[in-house]
Write a protein that holds these residues in place. Sequence first.
Motif, mmCIF file in Angstrom:
data_model
loop_
_atom_site.group_PDB
_atom_site.id
_atom_site.type_symbol
_atom_site.label_atom_id
_atom_site.label_comp_id
_atom_site.label_asym_id
_atom_site.label_seq_id
_atom_site.Cartn_x
_atom_site.Cartn_y
_atom_site.Cartn_z
ATOM 1 N N HIS A 167 44.740 78.419 84.636
ATOM 2 C CA HIS A 167 44.178 78.767 83.330
ATOM 3 C C HIS A 167 42.739 78.310 83.295
ATOM 4 N N VAL A 168 41.849 79.291 83.259
ATOM 5 C CA VAL A 168 40.428 78.957 83.244
ATOM 6 C C VAL A 168 39.807 79.566 81.997
ATOM 7 N N GLY A 169 39.465 78.707 81.075
ATOM 8 C CA GLY A 169 38.783 79.142 79.849
ATOM 9 C C GLY A 169 39.513 80.266 79.135
ATOM 10 N N THR A 183 43.966 83.662 82.364
ATOM 11 C CA THR A 183 44.973 83.229 83.328
ATOM 12 C C THR A 183 44.744 83.932 84.658
ATOM 13 N N ILE A 184 44.557 83.130 85.701
ATOM 14 C CA ILE A 184 44.401 83.702 87.038
ATOM 15 C C ILE A 184 45.738 83.595 87.739
ATOM 16 N N LYS A 185 46.264 84.744 88.164
ATOM 17 C CA LYS A 185 47.542 84.732 88.871
ATOM 18 C C LYS A 185 47.249 84.622 90.365
ATOM 19 N N LEU A 211 39.698 67.074 96.538
ATOM 20 C CA LEU A 211 39.426 67.545 97.904
ATOM 21 C C LEU A 211 38.422 68.688 97.914
ATOM 22 N N ARG A 212 38.445 69.512 96.867
ATOM 23 C CA ARG A 212 37.520 70.645 96.798
ATOM 24 C C ARG A 212 36.119 70.224 96.397
ATOM 25 N N HIS A 213 36.013 68.978 95.900
ATOM 26 C CA HIS A 213 34.722 68.502 95.392
ATOM 27 C C HIS A 213 33.655 68.552 96.480
HETATM 28 N N1 LIG Z 1 41.839 75.154 90.822
HETATM 29 C C1 LIG Z 1 41.703 76.456 90.554
HETATM 30 N N2 LIG Z 1 41.373 76.828 89.296
HETATM 31 C C2 LIG Z 1 41.231 78.136 89.002
HETATM 32 N N3 LIG Z 1 41.404 79.119 89.847
HETATM 33 C C3 LIG Z 1 41.724 78.822 91.122
HETATM 34 C C4 LIG Z 1 41.891 77.462 91.528
HETATM 35 N N4 LIG Z 1 42.218 77.445 92.826
HETATM 36 C C5 LIG Z 1 42.262 78.747 93.211
HETATM 37 N N5 LIG Z 1 41.965 79.547 92.191
HETATM 38 C C6 LIG Z 1 41.963 81.001 92.219
HETATM 39 O O1 LIG Z 1 43.186 81.432 92.749
HETATM 40 C C7 LIG Z 1 43.001 82.502 93.642
HETATM 41 C C8 LIG Z 1 43.508 82.111 95.009
HETATM 42 O O2 LIG Z 1 42.678 81.124 95.566
HETATM 43 P P1 LIG Z 1 42.941 80.467 96.983
HETATM 44 O O3 LIG Z 1 44.355 80.090 97.075
HETATM 45 O O4 LIG Z 1 41.963 79.397 97.135
HETATM 46 O O5 LIG Z 1 42.596 81.657 97.959
HETATM 47 P P2 LIG Z 1 42.339 81.621 99.535
HETATM 48 O O6 LIG Z 1 42.627 80.253 100.023
HETATM 49 O O7 LIG Z 1 43.257 82.647 100.057
HETATM 50 O O8 LIG Z 1 40.936 81.997 99.700
HETATM 51 C C9 LIG Z 1 41.510 82.806 93.634
HETATM 52 O O9 LIG Z 1 41.269 83.843 92.731
HETATM 53 C C10 LIG Z 1 40.896 81.532 93.142
HETATM 54 O O10 LIG Z 1 39.712 81.821 92.444
#
Ligand SMILES: Nc1ncnc2c1ncn2[C@@H]1O[C@H](COP(=O)(O)OP(=O)(O)O)[C@@H](O)[C@H]1O
Lengths: 255, 406
Positions: free
Chosen positions: A24-26, A29-31, B403-405
Amino acid sequence: MNIAQQINKNNVILSLVDIHKYYHVGGETIKALNGINLSIKEGEFVAIMGASGSGKSTLLNILGCLDVPSMGEYQVSGTSVKELSKNQLADIRNQNIGFVFQSYNLLPRTSALENVELPLLYNPNIGSAERRERAEAALTAVGLKERMHHLSNQMSGGQQQRVAIARSIVNDPVVIFADEATGNLDTETSYEIMRLFQKLNEEGMTICSVTHEPDIATFTKRMVVFRDGFIVKDEKIHPSDIVLSQASSTSGFMD
Amino acid sequence: MKLLNLILIAIAAIRRNKFRSFLTMLGIVIGVGAVIAMLAIGNGSSASIRATISSMGTNLINIMPASQSQGGVRQSRSSSQTLDLEDVEYLQNNSTLINAISPELDSNGQIVYGSSNWPTQIYSGNQDYLLIKKYEIESGRVYSEKEIKNAAKVCLVGKTVIENIFDEGVDPIGESIRFEIIPLIIIGTLREKGDNTFGQDQDDMILAPYTTVQKRIMRQQYLRAIVVSAKSVDAIEETSAEIETLLRTSHRLTDSDEDDFEIRTQEELISNFGSISDMMLVLLGSIAAISLVVGGIGIMNIMYVSVTERTREIGLRMAMGGKGRDILRQFLLEAMLLSILGGIIGVGVGVLASTIVEAVLNWPILITLNSVVLSFLFCTLIGVFFGWYPASKAAALNPIEALRHE
Ligand SMILES: Nc1ncnc2c1ncn2[C@@H]1O[C@H](COP(=O)(O)OP(=O)(O)O)[C@@H](O)[C@H]1O
Ligand SMILES: [Mg+2]
């Protein structure tokens, strides 16, 4: 609890059933994961592939007990992570899981040996002598016996990643998760690292490795391909592919 | 997690970041050092003030004529004529609390001996005067009762006077000097007292029977003061109250009359000086406290930056099985170790600084165990307190985010 001792009859150690992960970003919802079903058996060497943003890291974080799914059932050797507290998850990570990261994540200005000892410091059952012994053994296994006392920041990328791999195996885990472990390395070094993973896998280690480079994936035995949070392909890799990709490099391990 | 492992982790982290650790410690070192040095200077000067006052006779009570207003013109104290020998006698006969009592007269004048002369002060009293004012005989003797009765032309001399009118090696006893026009035989010398709190030379004086000064030098019946010593410092207040009651009775003052005398005790002086030195101590203490707080904020600052800077490390530790509380304890322990180490160095610096102040500026210093323990504990607490916030922030981090920081 040692998961290895609880392996069921199919040898499935990790099982995902209809896993969803939402961020959940702002208000939005990102699935990231949309119903993932996946089982990983003991001794497998799996490549998780897919474009950037397809959900590979999200899945690996869930598999590695760094994160929990929004929906669905994840079982580590029959134990559902839903029922585990934060600290119990930490214990699973400490004793049953090894991580290898793209950026190595070694402690700077710290010797290889001390870096490898790190996970064992968080295990109250391991004394200092055993800690030293296991760290030395792990470094020997990755071919860094001679460089144990070198500082991490004075090593090449490939050597640093080997230290990281030694760190991931030092706790004798059930499975190693590697997220783009070769992403920062040149091709030759990447292959060395993958051959190291292969060697560990031959010795019985279960490995799950995220990559988006097909030639890296050919070092593994099974390929799971992601797209937009779905698994679109899950197949065994034919030995012929492996022979093909490895033809470029015939030399053995190198530092 | 085992404590030993925690300590290993914390020490390794401190060693890995030597410069940052040094900066963190610096705040504490300066804080502790400043507190110890300030308290040493404050305590030292206050102790030296107290010592000086007590050498002046702490259980001394001075009774002086009140400065009176006559027709709107304020008379000087010496011209007021309310105390005389009858008062001395009355107090002597009626007081139950007085230890010793003496009349006091004093006057300025020139001492002449041969061709040398010296301006000084002549003091006078009875035999108890020496006891009350804490004078001691160096050589010779004090005037006798008979000499007092006869207003004998005898005196005792202080060291400064001796040095200024006699050549070295001359025994002053038995010599005849003149105070103004009155010849006096020296019968004794007074032991050196040094300067008083006001920087006044207490040895620049001669001492004679009060009768001699009263009848031969000043030719007056009234006393400049009556000096009394109480039985103890604690009895001063009670004794003063008794004296006031007795004198009001003997002076036949009605309830509406004001006292025609004034009672002054050294206690007042001590408490005046005490409050000055307390003020100084508070002032120095506040400066020290401010430097401590600044040091503490420095620690917090650096710890805070350190948490941000080390976010990936925290994420890594969590991924490797470190729990939130392990991270919290690690950062707290780091803050504690740095504070304790800084505190120890700070104690050294503080003691050294105080010693330098003493040696170079010649100020009295007093390093008390209390101030060392107090500042050390306080600093360590500040270090831990200011280490707490960043540490708890670190502990609350989500391992993936950490870790992503970048
Ligand atoms: N902590 C997070 N908060 C919000 N969105 C995230 C977060 N981590 C990943 N996402 C989103 O989830 C989706 C999958 O990301 P990710 O698993 O990192 O992909 P990949 O590792 O295959 O590149 C992407 O759209 C990414 O922007
Ligand atoms: Mg990723």
